[in-house]
Design a protein around this motif. Structure first.
Motif, PDB file in Angstrom:
ATOM      1  N   LYS A   1     -59.921  -0.859  25.325  1.00  0.00           N
ATOM      2  CA  LYS A   1     -60.941  -1.901  25.453  1.00  0.00           C
ATOM      3  C   LYS A   1     -61.983  -1.493  26.488  1.00  0.00           C
ATOM      4  N   ASN A   2     -63.216  -1.874  26.217  1.00  0.00           N
ATOM      5  CA  ASN A   2     -64.307  -1.409  27.071  1.00  0.00           C
ATOM      6  C   ASN A   2     -64.772  -2.457  28.070  1.00  0.00           C
ATOM      7  N   ASN A   3     -65.565  -2.005  28.997  1.00  0.00           N
ATOM      8  CA  ASN A   3     -66.115  -2.826  30.070  1.00  0.00           C
ATOM      9  C   ASN A   3     -66.968  -3.972  29.501  1.00  0.00           C
ATOM     10  N   ASP A   4     -66.590  -5.230  29.808  1.00  0.00           N
ATOM     11  CA  ASP A   4     -67.311  -6.397  29.282  1.00  0.00           C
ATOM     12  C   ASP A   4     -68.754  -6.436  29.783  1.00  0.00           C
ATOM     13  N   GLU A   5     -68.946  -6.026  31.012  1.00  0.00           N
ATOM     14  CA  GLU A   5     -70.303  -6.044  31.577  1.00  0.00           C
ATOM     15  C   GLU A   5     -71.214  -5.067  30.830  1.00  0.00           C
ATOM     16  N   LEU A   6     -70.683  -3.896  30.488  1.00  0.00           N
ATOM     17  CA  LEU A   6     -71.458  -2.914  29.731  1.00  0.00           C
ATOM     18  C   LEU A   6     -71.764  -3.442  28.338  1.00  0.00           C
ATOM     19  N   ARG A   7     -70.775  -4.031  27.694  1.00  0.00           N
ATOM     20  CA  ARG A   7     -71.001  -4.597  26.346  1.00  0.00           C
ATOM     21  C   ARG A   7     -72.107  -5.648  26.380  1.00  0.00           C
ATOM     22  N   LYS A   8     -72.097  -6.483  27.421  1.00  0.00           N
ATOM     23  CA  LYS A   8     -73.123  -7.525  27.542  1.00  0.00           C
ATOM     24  C   LYS A   8     -74.506  -6.893  27.697  1.00  0.00           C
ATOM     25  N   LYS A   9     -74.597  -5.842  28.469  1.00  0.00           N
ATOM     26  CA  LYS A   9     -75.864  -5.151  28.672  1.00  0.00           C
ATOM     27  C   LYS A   9     -76.362  -4.549  27.349  1.00  0.00           C
ATOM     28  N   LEU A  10     -75.454  -3.971  26.588  1.00  0.00           N
ATOM     29  CA  LEU A  10     -75.831  -3.376  25.304  1.00  0.00           C
ATOM     30  C   LEU A  10     -76.203  -4.457  24.289  1.00  0.00           C
ATOM     31  N   SER A  11     -75.461  -5.550  24.289  1.00  0.00           N
ATOM     32  CA  SER A  11     -75.769  -6.664  23.373  1.00  0.00           C
ATOM     33  C   SER A  11     -77.151  -7.234  23.647  1.00  0.00           C
ATOM     34  N   ASP A  12     -77.493  -7.363  24.930  1.00  0.00           N
ATOM     35  CA  ASP A  12     -78.821  -7.872  25.300  1.00  0.00           C
ATOM     36  C   ASP A  12     -79.919  -6.932  24.799  1.00  0.00           C
ATOM     37  N   PHE A  13     -79.659  -5.634  24.872  1.00  0.00           N
ATOM     38  CA  PHE A  13     -80.643  -4.666  24.386  1.00  0.00           C
ATOM     39  C   PHE A  13     -80.845  -4.798  22.880  1.00  0.00           C
ATOM     40  N   PHE A  14     -79.762  -4.945  22.141  1.00  0.00           N
ATOM     41  CA  PHE A  14     -79.858  -4.972  20.680  1.00  0.00           C
ATOM     42  C   PHE A  14     -80.339  -6.316  20.132  1.00  0.00           C
ATOM     43  N   GLN A  15     -80.226  -7.397  20.917  1.00  0.00           N
ATOM     44  CA  GLN A  15     -80.494  -8.734  20.384  1.00  0.00           C
ATOM     45  C   GLN A  15     -81.859  -8.854  19.690  1.00  0.00           C
ATOM     46  N   PRO A  16     -82.966  -8.455  20.295  1.00  0.00           N
ATOM     47  CA  PRO A  16     -84.257  -8.610  19.593  1.00  0.00           C
ATOM     48  C   PRO A  16     -84.369  -7.717  18.357  1.00  0.00           C
ATOM     49  N   HIS A  17     -83.745  -6.559  18.388  1.00  0.00           N
ATOM     50  CA  HIS A  17     -83.788  -5.665  17.228  1.00  0.00           C
ATOM     51  C   HIS A  17     -82.937  -6.217  16.084  1.00  0.00           C
ATOM     52  N   ASN A  18     -81.788  -6.812  16.419  1.00  0.00           N
ATOM     53  CA  ASN A  18     -80.955  -7.452  15.406  1.00  0.00           C
ATOM     54  C   ASN A  18     -81.677  -8.653  14.787  1.00  0.00           C
ATOM     55  N   GLN A  19     -82.425  -9.384  15.613  1.00  0.00           N
ATOM     56  CA  GLN A  19     -83.174 -10.533  15.105  1.00  0.00           C
ATOM     57  C   GLN A  19     -84.235 -10.081  14.114  1.00  0.00           C
ATOM     58  N   LYS A  20     -84.914  -8.977  14.409  1.00  0.00           N
ATOM     59  CA  LYS A  20     -85.890  -8.412  13.463  1.00  0.00           C
ATOM     60  C   LYS A  20     -85.219  -8.050  12.142  1.00  0.00           C
ATOM     61  N   LEU A  21     -84.021  -7.493  12.246  1.00  0.00           N
ATOM     62  CA  LEU A  21     -83.268  -7.109  11.049  1.00  0.00           C
ATOM     63  C   LEU A  21     -82.945  -8.332  10.198  1.00  0.00           C
ATOM     64  N   GLU A  22     -82.443  -9.383  10.827  1.00  0.00           N
ATOM     65  CA  GLU A  22     -82.093 -10.601  10.097  1.00  0.00           C
ATOM     66  C   GLU A  22     -83.321 -11.232   9.444  1.00  0.00           C
ATOM     67  N   ASP A  23     -84.435 -11.273  10.168  1.00  0.00           N
ATOM     68  CA  ASP A  23     -85.671 -11.850   9.616  1.00  0.00           C
ATOM     69  C   ASP A  23     -86.177 -11.010   8.444  1.00  0.00           C
ATOM     70  N   PHE A  24     -86.083  -9.716   8.573  1.00  0.00           N
ATOM     71  CA  PHE A  24     -86.592  -8.801   7.544  1.00  0.00           C
ATOM     72  C   PHE A  24     -85.772  -8.893   6.254  1.00  0.00           C
ATOM     73  N   LEU A  25     -84.450  -8.950   6.406  1.00  0.00           N
ATOM     74  CA  LEU A  25     -83.578  -8.954   5.225  1.00  0.00           C
ATOM     75  C   LEU A  25     -83.288 -10.357   4.722  1.00  0.00           C
ATOM     76  N   GLY A  26     -83.525 -11.359   5.564  1.00  0.00           N
ATOM     77  CA  GLY A  26     -83.188 -12.727   5.172  1.00  0.00           C
ATOM     78  C   GLY A  26     -81.702 -12.958   5.084  1.00  0.00           C
ATOM     79  N   MET A  27     -80.935 -12.312   5.968  1.00  0.00           N
ATOM     80  CA  MET A  27     -79.486 -12.512   5.980  1.00  0.00           C
ATOM     81  C   MET A  27     -79.008 -12.498   7.443  1.00  0.00           C
ATOM     82  N   LYS A  28     -77.882 -13.197   7.663  1.00  0.00           N
ATOM     83  CA  LYS A  28     -77.330 -13.303   8.996  1.00  0.00           C
ATOM     84  C   LYS A  28     -76.224 -12.262   9.202  1.00  0.00           C
ATOM     85  N   PHE A  29     -76.204 -11.669  10.373  1.00  0.00           N
ATOM     86  CA  PHE A  29     -75.137 -10.728  10.712  1.00  0.00           C
ATOM     87  C   PHE A  29     -74.192 -11.285  11.769  1.00  0.00           C
ATOM     88  N   ASN A  30     -74.704 -12.227  12.597  1.00  0.00           N
ATOM     89  CA  ASN A  30     -73.851 -12.910  13.583  1.00  0.00           C
ATOM     90  C   ASN A  30     -73.160 -11.945  14.529  1.00  0.00           C
TER      91      ASN A  30
END
Length: 478
Positions: free
Chosen positions: A447-476
């Motif tokens: 299992k990995n460092n929760d703090e690192l995962r949170k930092k990576l999740s924050d980085f990907f969040q806007p890019h994932n949102q673009k993906l969901e808007d573009f495809l019209g599907m939710k990834f959650n």
């Protein structure tokens, strides 16, 4: 004799189409292969039967004879039966092989088990030339098993690039082997790869086509209708991404379907690395498709999605092809790829250092996929590969949306039957369920460092949102 064997097997396979759970027929087919020395094929038939009824009495009887012929005994036979009830995993199979401590070189090996065990040890130590020699020795002792060919090919294609004189030695060895006995069809794939490396493309094409011929005409999917039908050279689908997201499992499940005829290898890397070899070289890796019967073929090179200009090359050759992308939570995917590199000794940094280093470079870029060449001098692309929106946007500027099926990796493993029905519907073939869905080429790590995962999740969040808007599907993805 080979023709007579194929004729009898075809006859029995036709009987299975009428009654697919007739276990006595599997026993007959396995016996036929065993009597003709096709031990790998006999093992595969036993595996089919064991998947229908794991406690079957008749097929394990011939299975024991096969394994005893190969030199296994006692607990080794039980262990291999357990593997066959699931899936013959090459790494698990390797771990069953123990060699005598006195076997130090390939010349010392008297059994194929000793030779493979020695080759595995050399491979782990990255002593590539010694490993190649050991696997060649294993093939010389027992040419009917594809394990040695498969591992040898992986070493040559992905780990070690032989010098011209080494290549010539391997090619000469294969030519002598093929002339002298019936070998695994995969031997011709390896020969084709060696000839390709030498620049002998036309000879390589012949080798690949021979591999396809020898595989396909002993396949349970082949019927008289297939053999007699006019055929075309075509590729029906590509799994274009993404790496460490389940492409190996997806391709394995697909290849069990009676209408799917597999390529010589799952990953061909034609459109991102070998395009200059030409379309004839590429098509030689696929079985010809009958005009009737609804058969399909395809491959799964998961790095196509993010590779430069690949979408234009695919469209140039196959404008109507169906494209499948399976996407995994980019944080989990990045960590999985990091651990794969760590196991293969391609990474020596800690997880935190590797991820933070790449994160600092990618943050704040309008289009993070447009990284400069300097980026690749230090980074492995763990995070870059997870920026799915930008890659799909480029592909969908070339291909219409209806030619894509976008899947969530999490759904493939948590709702496998439902997800595979989506795939079959997209490919316009009949539904087909497996008795079980093993994970293929999966790894495990702490299992990995929760703090690192949170930092990576924050980085990907806007890019994932673009993906969901573009495809019209939710990834959650969190």
């Amino acid at each position: 004799m080979e023709y007579q064997l194929r004729k009898l097997v075809t006859h029995y396979r036709k009987s299975l189409q009428i009654k697919p759970d007739n276990l006595a027929i599997y026993d007959k087919i396995a016996e036929l292969y065993y009597e003709q020395g096709e031990l790998e094929k006999a093992l595969e038939v036993c595996q089919e039967a064991l998947q229908i009824q794991p406690d079957l009495a008749s097929v394990p009887k011939i299975l024991n004879k096969i394994l005893q012929t190969l030199g296994f005994e006692g607990e080794e036979i039980t262990a291999i039966q357990n593997i066959l009830q699931k899936k013959l995993d090459y790494e698990s199979f390797h771990l069953l092989l123990s060699r005598s401590e006195t076997v130090k070189t390939a010349a010392d090996a008297k059994t194929w088990k000793d030779a493979i065990g020695l080759g595995y040890d050399f491979k782990e130590k990255k002593q590539w030339d010694e490993a190649i020699t050991a696997y060649m020795k294993a093939i010389e002792i027992e040419p009917s098993l594809s394990l040695s060919y498969f591992t040898l090919n992986c070493i040559i294609n992905y780990c070690f690039f032989p010098q011209p004189n080494q290549l010539e030695r391997i090619i000469t060895f294969y030519h002598q082997l093929i002339q002298g006995c019936l070998t695994s069809p995969y031997a011709y794939v390896v020969l084709g790869d060696m000839l390709t490396a030498q620049g002998k493309v036309s000879e390589a094409i012949t080798a690949y086509k021979t591999a396809i011929y020898r595989t396909i005409y002993l396949s349970q999917k082949i019927t008289t209708k297939y053999i007699n039908s006019p055929k075309i050279d075509d590729v029906s689908f590509l799994i274009i991404g993404m790496g460490k997201a389940g492409t190996s499992s997806l391709y394995y499940y697909l290849c069990q379907h009676p209408q799917i005829l597999p390529a010589t290898d799952k990953e061909l890397h034609f459109f991102n690395k070998k395009f200059d070899l030409g379309v004839d070289w590429y098509l030689a890796h696929f079985p010809p498709l009958p005009v009737e019967g609804g058969f399909l073929t395809g491959e799964a090179t998961p790095w196509y999605l993010g590779s430069y200009e690949v979408e234009k090359r695919v469209f140039q050759l196959f404008p109507k092809i169906k494209l499948i992308a399976i996407l995994r939570n980019p944080v989990t995917r990045a960590i999985s790829q990091y651990n794969m590199h760590l196991r293969s000794m391609r990474e020596n940094r800690s997880l935190e250092v590797a991820m933070t280093s790449e994160l600092e470079i990618l943050k704040g870029m309008a289009d993070p996929t447009q990284v400069i060449e300097k980026y690749w001098q230090t980074e492995k692309g763990y995070l870059w590969v997870g920026l799915y929106f930008y890659f799909l946007e480029k592909w969908m500027a070339v291909f219409p949306r209806e030619q894509f099926l976008i899947l969530r990796s999490e759904d493939l493993y948590n709702q496998t039957d439902k997800t595979m029905k989506q795939v079959y519907n997209f490919l316009e073939i009949t539904d087909y369920s497996l008795s079980e869905y093993p994970k293929v080429n999966s790894g495990s790590y702490s299992k990995n460092n929760d703090e690192l995962r949170k930092k990576l999740s924050d980085f990907f969040q806007p890019h994932n949102q673009k993906l969901e808007d573009f495809l019209g599907m939710k990834f959650n993805w969190e």
